[in-house]
Design an enzyme around this catalytic site. Structure first.
Site: not given
Ligand code: BES
Ligand code: MN
Ligand code: ZN
Length: 484
Positions: A251, A256, A263, A274, A333, A335, A337
């Site tokens: 990933k 993020d 967030k 991230d 959020d 994201e 996956r």
């Protein structure tokens, strides 16, 4: 750092700093009798005592370093002791130090040599490239490891350990690097650079190519950002040589914000990490290339920046992923996956013997396991067992969670094939359940490193505040297990 291995008695050799690692209740070497009061040093783990011996051919400084109880020394004990020794050398502005383990230790020579090199190198890691006037720090440039026998085995382990720590340092640099510099484009350039240096093939797909080829998961997550997304494939070796194929998928969300489901502001800066999964894959590929592992290893990075904007993807959007499966976005959020869905599906084209993905995927894994274990889920118990074993060897430990059909069912959407959140409960596992829809029947394991990729303070001597580079050592150990 230059690390040489020598057979001999460290205490009879001149050195600016010699580090003698000792078990609890171990008798001091006769050469040291009279130098200290018995009882001042008990050899407890991480205990240390600095002495200044007198004489000609003796070390100028002698650091006694505790290893804890005899018989319980682990490879991580060696790593930690090496880190403490290297840090002491740095504090004392000593450029070259010596180190000796007790002759009675029972670890395998190559593994111990590797652990020593890893600890010494990683213990000295710092992230200072953005300081315009770095504080003067003396560089520790050399170490000599004194052993009783098997110097060649120790030295071969040292070579592996140096390569591995280089990969970890790369991963740390990338994850510590700020989002304005470590963009998806920059990750692609890093991959190209690695490929040129280590002779593996690299393909970087830009936005136009992603659009043409249908990577709508990665495109959707990246569409709110001025930074273009990238899909990166690094291919070392080939399947033609009969070597097993292992796909590593990372990933790579370079920042993020949460997107439209934004967030909170507090600690949002941490979300530059991230892309810790991508960093681990890039770091591992560097090591694979350097060690020339006789395997077919495909490193895949799914990279985008998750931003809220007029062009951002929204809650309620339905995305047609590369696989053709549709995903209803309930929370922008979640994201990671979505980008991984494209990468995992892409990995299937190699018919791999194993797919391992690494992702800072969920806050829920931090709730479940805290900072001391990687969360593991998967479809192959053999692969999970291999990772568990590699986790023990490297102390990048994994803990397996169940991935029963009930969890996968929690990710079914009313109006699309899948939804991207399954609610608060079991959040780390339902995320894994989502990913499982994109791996087909291939042996696959998902590693959630959200709790372990970043530390607020050095929780181990060879960690520094910030990125841990976790995953690199674990992956290299896993891969070396497929060789021969
Ligand atoms: N990158 C985060 C997960 C994360 C949290 C990593 C803390 C490192 C530290 C991920 O993209 C995320 O936001 N996950 C959400 C999922 C939820 C919306 C279903 C989460 O865990 O809250
Ligand atoms: Mn997120
Ligand atoms: Zn994320």
């Amino acid at each position: 750092m230059q690390i040489s291995v020598r057979v001999g008695d460290m205490l009879r050799e001149p050195a600016d700093l010699a580090v003698l690692a000792m078990f609890e209740d171990m008798a001091l070497p006769p050469a040291l009798s009279g130098l200290l009061e018995p009882g001042d040093f008990a050899g407890k783990a991480k205990q240390s005592l600095l002495l200044y011996p007198r004489g000609a051919a003796v070390p100028r400084r002698l650091l006694l370093l505790g290893l804890g109880k005899a018989g319980s020394l682990s490879l991580d004990g060696v790593r930690q002791a090496a880190a403490l020794a290297a840090q002491k050398a740095q504090d004392l502005k000593v450029a070259a130090f010596s180190f000796a383990l007790p002759a009675s230790m029972s670890l395998a020579a190559a593994a111990a040599g590797q652990a020593f090199a890893e600890g010494a190198e990683l213990g000295l890691y710092s992230f200072l490239r953005y300081k315009t006037s770095p504080s003067e720090s003396a560089d520790v440039t050399a170490a000599t490891l004194f052993v009783d026998a098997d110097a060649d085995l120790f030295q071969s382990g040292v070579a592996v350990g140096l390569a591995v720590s280089g990969g970890v340092a790369l991963a740390r640099d990338l994850a510590n690097g700020p989002g304005n510099d470590i963009t998806p484009t920059a990750l692609g350039e890093t991959a190209i650079d690695l490929g040129e240096r280590h002779g593996f093939r690299v393909t970087v797909l830009d936005k136009a190519q992603l659009t043409e080829q249908g990577f709508h998961g990665i495109l959707a997550v990246g569409q709110g950002s001025a930074q273009e997304p990238r899909f990166i494939v690094m291919e070392h070796g080939s399947a033609a040589e009969g070597a097993p194929t292992v796909c590593l998928v990372g990933k790579g969300i370079t920042f993020d914000t949460g997107g439209i489901s934004i967030k909170p502001a507090a600690n949002m800066d941490d979300m530059k990490m991230d892309m810790g999964g991508a960093a681990a894959v890039l770091g591992a590929m560097q090591v694979v290339g350097e060690l020339k592992l006789p395997l077919h290893v495909v490193g895949i990075v799914c990279s985008a920046e998750n931003m809220p904007s007029a062009t951002a993807y929204k809650p309620g959007d339905i995305i047609r992923t590369l696989s053709g499966k549709t995903v209803e976005v309930l929370n922008t959020d979640a994201e990671g996956r979505i980008v991984l869905a494209d990468g995992l599906f892409y990995a299937q084209r190699y018919s791999p013997a194993a797919i391992v993905d690494l992702a800072t995927l969920t806050g829920a894994i931090m709730v479940a396991l805290g900072p001391h274990a990687i969360g593991m889920m998967g479809t192959s118990q053999d692969l999970a067992d291999r990772l568990a074993a590699a986790g023990e060897t490297t102390s990048e430990r994994v803990w397996q969670l169940p991935l029963w059909d009930e969890y996968r069912d929690m990710m079914k959407s009313e109006i699309a094939d899948l939804k991207n959140t399954g609610g608060r409960f079991g959040g780390a596992i339902t995320a894994g359940g989502f990913l499982s829809a994109f791996v087909g029947d291939h042996p696959w394991v998902h590693l959630d490193i959200a709790g372990t990729a970043w530390v607020e303070r050095a929780t181990r001597p060879y960690y520094a505040r910030g990125a841990t580079g976790i995953g690199v050592r674990l992956l290299v150990e896993l891969l070396r297990g497929y060789v021969g």
